[in-house]
Write an enzyme that holds these catalytic residues in place. Structure first.
Site, short mmCIF file in Angstrom:
data_model
loop_
_atom_site.label_atom_id
_atom_site.label_comp_id
_atom_site.label_asym_id
_atom_site.label_seq_id
_atom_site.Cartn_x
_atom_site.Cartn_y
_atom_site.Cartn_z
N THR A 130 0.86 -1.19 0.00
CA THR A 130 0.00 0.00 0.00
C THR A 130 0.89 1.24 0.00
O THR A 130 1.70 1.43 0.92
CB THR A 130 -0.91 -0.01 1.24
OG1 THR A 130 -1.67 -1.22 1.20
CG2 THR A 130 -1.84 1.18 1.25
N GLU A 153 -3.49 -4.69 -2.75
CA GLU A 153 -4.02 -5.90 -2.13
C GLU A 153 -5.09 -5.53 -1.10
O GLU A 153 -4.93 -4.60 -0.34
CB GLU A 153 -2.87 -6.67 -1.44
CG GLU A 153 -3.29 -7.97 -0.81
CD GLU A 153 -4.10 -8.85 -1.75
OE1 GLU A 153 -3.63 -9.17 -2.85
OE2 GLU A 153 -5.24 -9.21 -1.39
N PHE A 166 -18.50 -3.52 8.56
CA PHE A 166 -17.76 -2.42 9.18
C PHE A 166 -18.66 -1.46 9.94
O PHE A 166 -18.36 -0.29 10.08
CB PHE A 166 -16.88 -1.69 8.14
CG PHE A 166 -15.68 -2.51 7.78
CD1 PHE A 166 -14.46 -2.26 8.37
CD2 PHE A 166 -15.79 -3.58 6.90
CE1 PHE A 166 -13.36 -3.06 8.08
CE2 PHE A 166 -14.69 -4.38 6.60
CZ PHE A 166 -13.48 -4.12 7.19
N CYS A 199 -2.81 -1.73 9.10
CA CYS A 199 -3.20 -1.00 7.89
C CYS A 199 -3.97 0.30 8.16
O CYS A 199 -3.51 1.37 7.80
CB CYS A 199 -4.01 -1.91 6.98
SG CYS A 199 -3.01 -3.22 6.26
#
Ligand code: NAD
Length: 432
Positions: free
Chosen positions: A121, A151, A249, A260
């Site tokens: 990322t 990804e 979420f 992340c």
């Protein structure tokens, strides 16, 4: 195809193992020599369900190899994935030293056409820098293409996420790279979206920022729920049934963590700043997340009054279930605050104990959840492992000094626990 993956962490190992499983010849490389020596023997340094089996199988059938020589990995493969870490610098920007390093090594060792695939990322425009770096350091005039292929796998379900992704994003600028990458992913039979490189790079940061926003949003709703006596789980369910919103979420709790979201949000805020845009929404999302961790601590204090000399059990250390990853785990901040205030903290996690022992020196590590709960004034659930959902509540209640459960992940039914004689504190379950 002959593929190399540079960087054998959560993403690199899963990517390598899965591409080998699909029939490719894969070399996973890393500059951590000890890690590579272990992997060569089939010793996998992380806990990820199913990963060890796939690695061992493909080591055996010789489709998967490990090396600490990035040079040999570059020489042997037509497609080279970069999957090294991109941690946050002090100022929030992504540290791209590893990416630059790998790009240079690729340039110096290429001996023919290569597709260099950026999977880590990274900030938008990183691929342009990778291309420039390779062009600068390349020895002969070999041709190459750079591709952005972010990804989206989640730790804990990484193998399934890699093999059944909602979409595969390919940011390309040549027909040849598009053809090679599409055929590599074709066996997965999943939707492929081909974009330009910068769009692909932005899709990753935009997606993670949006998911973090959903979490902070529902956490904010949980605060209102506590004040008025509503149940955030019911509110989330009602919202989630709207197909425009979706259920995922929308789980209120102790805030997001992991390797992340926190770093990607910081990086995205700082990318925007450099581009002259003040990404205020994301700053609010980040601040709400920090607030939420303090909010859970305050709930514990509101119930225990004085923390000093209390025995507190914390169930769950990993930042989420089914992983041993402790990076930015909200449990760790909470444990440190409790210890700092003078509590004796007893901890248990099904998979993350060994990693936690390396740096959580003042906590008491227990062999199971009941031992953690023994003589505790309060039991906090900080990670939603299934094991905690299915525990023997009568046995736990007997061992606790006080039957107080702080459910920082909202995994229990308050009525059920109250009926069993516990004092129940959830997040946004109407406790205030
Ligand atoms: P990780 O820390 O688990 O693994 C990174 C690996 O890269 C390490 O093994 C490290 O030794 C190796 N490495 C670092 N510099 C290197 C170099 N110069 N040469 C060779 N190897 C080097 O990280 P991760 O969780 O796998 O994440 C990798 C990237 O993927 C990050 O950018 C991350 O944001 C992104 N990502 C992670 C996840 C996730 O769930 N972990 C999901 C999607 C994307």
């Amino acid at each position: 195809m002959n593929i190399s993956i540079i960087g054998s962490g959560y993403v690199g190992l899963v990517t390598g193992a899965c591409f080998a499983e699909l029939g490719n010849k894969v070399i996973c490389a890393d500059n951590d020599v000890k890690k590579i020596a272990n992997l060569t023997k089939g010793i996998v340094p992380i806990y990820e369900p199913g990963l060890e089996e796939v690695i061992k199988l493909n080591l055996k059938n010789k489709r998967l190899k490990f090396t600490s020589s990035i040079k040999s990995a570059v020489k042997s493969s037509e497609v080279i994935f970069i999957a090294v870490g991109t941690p946050a610098l002090e100022n929030g920007e992504a540290d791209l030293t590893g990416i630059e390093n790998v790009a240079r090594t690729i340039a110096q060792n290429m001996d023919g056409y290569r597709v260099i695939v950026e999977k880590s990322t990274v900030p938008v425009e990183t691929c342009a820098w990778v291309k420039k770096t390779i062009s600068t350091y390349i020895k002969k005039g070999h041709k190459f293409d750079v591709v952005s292929n972010p990804e989206f796998l989640r730790e804990g379900s990484a193998i399934n996420d890699f093999t059944h992704p909602d979409r595969i994003i390919l940011g390309v600028e040549s027909a040849k790279a598009k053809q090679i990458m599409s055929s590599l992913y074709q066996p997965l039979n999943r939707p492929i979206l081909v974009t330009n490189i910068k769009s692909a790079e932005l899709i990753k940061h935009a997606s993670n920022a949006f998911l973090a926003t959903k979490i902070s949003f529902i956490n904010a709703i949980s605060r209102i729920c506590d004040k008025v006596g509503a149940d955030v789980k019911e509110v989330a369910e009602g919202m989630g049934l709207d197909s425009r919103i979706g259920r995922h979420f929308l789980h209120a709790g102790i805030g997001y963590g992991g390797s992340c979201f926190p770093k990607d949000l910081e990086a995205f805020i700082s990318i925007a700043e450099k581009l002259g845009y003040d990404f205020e929404i994301l700053k609010a999302v980040r601040d709400a997340n920090e607030e939420q961790k303090k909010f859970v601590l305050q709930k514990i204090k509101d119930e225990l009054w004085i923390i000093k000399d209390k025995t507190i059990a914390v169930l769950g250390l990993a930042f989420k279930p089914n992983t041993d990853d402790l990076r930015n785990a909200p449990s760790i901040d909470l444990i440190r605050s409790l210890i700092q205030e003078g509590a004796k903290v007893k901890v248990y996690d099904p998979k993350a104990m060994d990693k936690a022992k390396e740096f959580l020196k003042d906590a008491v590590f227990c062999k199971d959840l009941y031992q953690a709960g023994s003589s505790a004034d309060c039991l906090i659930v900080a990670t939603e492992w299934n094991e905690f959902k299915e525990m023997d509540f009568a046995k736990l209640k007997k061992s606790l000094k006080r039957p107080l459960i702080v459910d920082a992940r909202n995994i229990y039914d308050p009525k059920f626990l109250k009926a069993k004689g516990f004092t129940y504190i959830g997040v946004g379950r109407g406790n205030e």
